[in-house]
Design an enzyme around this catalytic site. Structure first.
Site, PDB file in Angstrom:
ATOM      1  CB  THR A 122       2.458  -0.965  -6.452  1.00  8.95           C
ATOM      2  OG1 THR A 122       2.881   0.390  -6.395  1.00  8.95           O
ATOM      3  CG2 THR A 122       3.208  -1.690  -7.553  1.00  8.95           C
ATOM      4  CD  GLU A 154       8.555   5.754   1.736  1.00  8.08           C
ATOM      5  OE1 GLU A 154       9.449   5.641   2.583  1.00  8.08           O
ATOM      6  OE2 GLU A 154       7.678   4.902   1.539  1.00  8.08           O
ATOM      7  CE  LYS A 203       5.172   1.918  -8.378  1.00  6.14           C
ATOM      8  NZ  LYS A 203       5.971   3.081  -8.009  1.00  6.14           N
ATOM      9  CB  ALA A 251      28.388   1.055  -5.907  1.00 10.39           C
ATOM     10  CB  CYS A 259       8.582   0.703  -3.681  1.00  8.17           C
ATOM     11  SG  CYS A 259       7.180   1.664  -3.112  1.00  8.17           S
ATOM     12  CE  LYS A 262       4.725  -2.803  -1.930  1.00  7.40           C
ATOM     13  NZ  LYS A 262       4.116  -2.700  -3.237  1.00  7.40           N
TER      14      LYS A 262
HETATM   15  N1  LIG Z   1       5.744   4.360  -0.248  1.00  4.70           N
HETATM   16  C1  LIG Z   1       6.106   4.635  -1.473  1.00  4.70           C
HETATM   17  O1  LIG Z   1       7.138   5.252  -1.727  1.00  4.70           O
HETATM   18  C2  LIG Z   1       5.239   4.217  -2.632  1.00  4.70           C
HETATM   19  C3  LIG Z   1       5.468   4.779  -3.891  1.00  4.70           C
HETATM   20  C4  LIG Z   1       4.659   4.388  -4.956  1.00  4.70           C
HETATM   21  C5  LIG Z   1       3.657   3.434  -4.748  1.00  4.70           C
HETATM   22  N2  LIG Z   1       3.477   2.885  -3.512  1.00  4.70           N
HETATM   23  C6  LIG Z   1       2.396   1.928  -3.341  1.00  4.70           C
HETATM   24  O2  LIG Z   1       1.300   2.589  -2.731  1.00  4.70           O
HETATM   25  C7  LIG Z   1       0.610   1.714  -1.830  1.00  4.70           C
HETATM   26  C8  LIG Z   1       0.568   2.328  -0.458  1.00  4.70           C
HETATM   27  O3  LIG Z   1       1.915   2.436   0.022  1.00  4.70           O
HETATM   28  P1  LIG Z   1       2.262   3.256   1.340  1.00  4.70           P
HETATM   29  O4  LIG Z   1       3.737   3.226   1.467  1.00  4.70           O
HETATM   30  O5  LIG Z   1       1.544   4.557   1.308  1.00  4.70           O
HETATM   31  O6  LIG Z   1       1.580   2.303   2.434  1.00  4.70           O
HETATM   32  P2  LIG Z   1       1.347   2.613   3.980  1.00  4.70           P
HETATM   33  O7  LIG Z   1       1.452   1.301   4.666  1.00  4.70           O
HETATM   34  O8  LIG Z   1       2.191   3.760   4.413  1.00  4.70           O
HETATM   35  O9  LIG Z   1      -0.178   3.110   4.039  1.00  4.70           O
HETATM   36  C9  LIG Z   1      -1.278   2.289   3.787  1.00  4.70           C
HETATM   37  C10 LIG Z   1      -2.455   2.834   4.592  1.00  4.70           C
HETATM   38  O10 LIG Z   1      -3.638   2.141   4.206  1.00  4.70           O
HETATM   39  C11 LIG Z   1      -4.423   1.932   5.363  1.00  4.70           C
HETATM   40  N3  LIG Z   1      -5.380   0.855   5.103  1.00  4.70           N
HETATM   41  C12 LIG Z   1      -5.167  -0.485   5.054  1.00  4.70           C
HETATM   42  N4  LIG Z   1      -6.307  -1.134   4.772  1.00  4.70           N
HETATM   43  C13 LIG Z   1      -7.267  -0.195   4.612  1.00  4.70           C
HETATM   44  C14 LIG Z   1      -8.645  -0.231   4.305  1.00  4.70           C
HETATM   45  N5  LIG Z   1      -9.277  -1.381   4.052  1.00  4.70           N
HETATM   46  N6  LIG Z   1      -9.335   0.927   4.252  1.00  4.70           N
HETATM   47  C15 LIG Z   1      -8.717   2.101   4.485  1.00  4.70           C
HETATM   48  N7  LIG Z   1      -7.406   2.202   4.787  1.00  4.70           N
HETATM   49  C16 LIG Z   1      -6.685   1.071   4.842  1.00  4.70           C
HETATM   50  C17 LIG Z   1      -3.408   1.628   6.448  1.00  4.70           C
HETATM   51  O11 LIG Z   1      -3.946   1.817   7.744  1.00  4.70           O
HETATM   52  C18 LIG Z   1      -2.303   2.655   6.094  1.00  4.70           C
HETATM   53  O12 LIG Z   1      -2.535   3.884   6.754  1.00  4.70           O
HETATM   54  C19 LIG Z   1       1.356   0.388  -1.916  1.00  4.70           C
HETATM   55  O13 LIG Z   1       0.728  -0.443  -2.867  1.00  4.70           O
HETATM   56  C20 LIG Z   1       2.727   0.778  -2.407  1.00  4.70           C
HETATM   57  O14 LIG Z   1       3.352  -0.260  -3.103  1.00  4.70           O
HETATM   58  C21 LIG Z   1       4.224   3.275  -2.455  1.00  4.70           C
END
Ligand SMILES: NC(=O)c1ccc[n+]([C@@H]2O[C@H](COP(=O)([O-])OP(=O)(O)OC[C@H]3O[C@@H](n4cnc5c(N)ncnc54)[C@H](O)[C@@H]3O)[C@@H](O)[C@H]2O)c1
Length: 442
Positions: A122, A154, A203, A251, A259, A262
């Site tokens: 995101t 999640e 998003k 509530a 998410c 942030k």
């Molecule tokens: N968690 C959710 O429910 C959700 C839902 C929709 C969107 N998102 C978005 O998706 C993105 C990821 O979220 P997440 O919860 O999976 O994050 P997370 O922290 O669980 O995973 C991120 C991963 O990226 C890896 N990483 C960091 N830098 C890297 C690099 N340069 N090269 C390779 N790997 C690298 C980290 O080691 C980690 O394993 C975010 O932008 C978040 O906002 C998350």
């Protein structure tokens, strides 16, 4: 090609990356999973799943032969042309999104006419444009860019990936957007093809809207507490309106997670940086912060000072069915309780390991029963289904006090009261007042 479909890569194997990889493997692709965290990659190679997400370990196990794990992005570039980016974009102190991990990935890309970055992380509106500008400045203009935001939740992420409400693809009208659409084609879902900026905004706006709905019902709950109405009844009556719908009208003690907080603050900042003051989102954030703290006044109303009081927290994760502790309401609550002199004992069926990394001074109990024993008050923080099985009478007998603050309106107030507990929900009247609304049915 494997399973008859295009080989792809996913960079970042967290909640989104691993689910995306396993999901596309299920649809028939071979997937190269890349992460800079060598330990995580080692565990994944051994077949261990580093996060708790229902159904994910089974899916990864089923497609072991289609999932490859590596710390070297060159593996991705060699085998795949579509590189899905799912690295973290946490908030900075100012509330902007920290794009350093995204930029690290962009910097690692070589000049190419064959590859495309597909952004699942995101990111603020305009990020795609900035990345394309960087590619251009560095002689990598052949690299394509697609925005493909992720909407999974999640706790039900696998299902959400395989049965999405919609897929949004923002692109420049070249091969890459079509290739992403083709990957999703086995899924029976609406596909929104649009420009990159609009996809990025879908998003942020979606999450901001959902957060607004939660803060709205929380404010209604607070007014219910002043007026004697029951927010659960109110939400039921509202939710039957087709234009409103019943979801996100529960509530409670505020939203958390990786998410909503942030993304709401990133959208507010994004607007502010562009010279627009997003008033509504300021209120959404403020209501949420205050909501987490309202538990304190509920406890103090019954217990007076909290110095030396033993408070049991049931649930720590930001919501059930996940071990994610990011921005969980329990973090604020346990800190506030300890600052007020209380002793905090907590139980979470899944998130204890994560919670231990983030909570200081909290004693962890092995079960809900052990957590409540001897407590002056119990606060239900996360609505894990197993808490509905708690023997309330036995719990009441084992406690030193009798107060139950149900932070998610999850337990039956009448059963709790009959068990000898003093029940305090969110936006619900005390028992005597409630009897006057009982019997209202739809
Ligand atoms: N968690 C959710 O429910 C959700 C839902 C929709 C969107 N998102 C978005 O998706 C993105 C990821 O979220 P997440 O919860 O999976 O994050 P997370 O922290 O669980 O995973 C991120 C991963 O990226 C890896 N990483 C960091 N830098 C890297 C690099 N340069 N090269 C390779 N790997 C690298 C980290 O080691 C980690 O394993 C975010 O932008 C978040 O906002 C998350």
């Amino acid at each position: 090609m494997d399973g008859g479909r295009e080989t792809i890569a996913v960079i970042g194997t967290g909640y989104v990356g691993l689910v995306t990889a396993a999901g596309f493997a299920e649809l028939g692709s071979e997937v190269w999973c890349i992460d800079i965290d060598a330990e995580k990659i080692e565990r994944l190679r051994r077949g261990e799943i580093p996060i708790y997400e229902p159904g994910l370990s089974e899916l990864v196990a089923r497609h072991r032969d289609r999932l490859r794990f590596s710390t070297d992005v060159r593996d991705a570039l060699e085998h795949a042309r579509l590189l899905f980016v799912a690295v973290g974009t946490p908030p900075t102190y100012s509330g902007d999104a920290d794009l350093s991990a995204v930029h690290a990935v962009v910097d690692a890309m070589p000049p190419s006419d064959r590859h495309a970055l597909v952004m699942k992380s995101t990111v603020p509106v305009g990020t795609g444009g900035s990345i394309k500008r960087v590619f251009h400045e560095r002689g990598k203009e052949g690299f394509r860019y697609v925005s493909c935001p992720e909407f999974l939740k999640e706790g039900s992420a696998v299902k959400d990936f395989l049965e999405p409400d919609r897929v949004v693809i923002g692109d420049d009208g070249d091969w890459a957007g079509d290739a992403v659409a083709e990957l999703y084609s086995p899924l029976d879902t609406a596909v929104v093809r649009t420009d990159i900026k609009s996809a990025e905004m879908v998003k942020l706006a979606s999450n901001a809207f959902l957060a607004t709905k939660i803060s709205f019902i929380n404010e209604i709950a607070n007014v219910c507490e002043e007026t004697g109405a029951d927010v659960v009844e109110v939400a039921r009556g509202m939710g039957l309106d087709d234009r409103i719908g019943p979801k996100f009208l529960q509530a409670g003690i505020g939203f958390g997670g990786s998410c909503f907080p942030k993304d709401v603050s990133a959208l507010k900042q994004l607007a502010g940086n562009s010279g627009y003051h997003f008033q509504l989102l300021n209120a959404v954030i403020e209501v949420n912060e205050l909501q987490k703290r309202r538990v304190m006044s509920k406890l103090q109303k019954y217990l007076g000072t909290l110095v030396g009081k033993e408070i049991a927290l049931l649930g720590l994760a930001f919501k059930p069915n996940t071990d994610d502790m990011r921005e969980a309401s329990s973090l604020v609550l346990s800190a506030r309780l300890q600052a007020a002199g209380a002793k905090v004992r907590a139980y979470d069926p899944v998130a204890e390991a994560e919670a231990r990394k983030m909570l200081q001074g909290v004693e962890f109990a092995a079960s809900a029963e052990a957590a409540v024993e001897g407590a002056d008050a119990v606060v239900l923080v996360t609505e894990w289904p197993e808490f509905r099985e708690l023997d309330l009478r036995a719990a009441a007998e084992s406690m030193r006090g009798s107060l139950l603050v149900d932070g998610r309106n999850f337990l039956d107030p009448d059963a709790a009261t009959a068990a000898g507990l003093t029940y305090e929900g969110v936006g619900r009247p005390a028992l005597a007042e409630r009897s006057s609304v009982a019997g209202i049915t739809v």
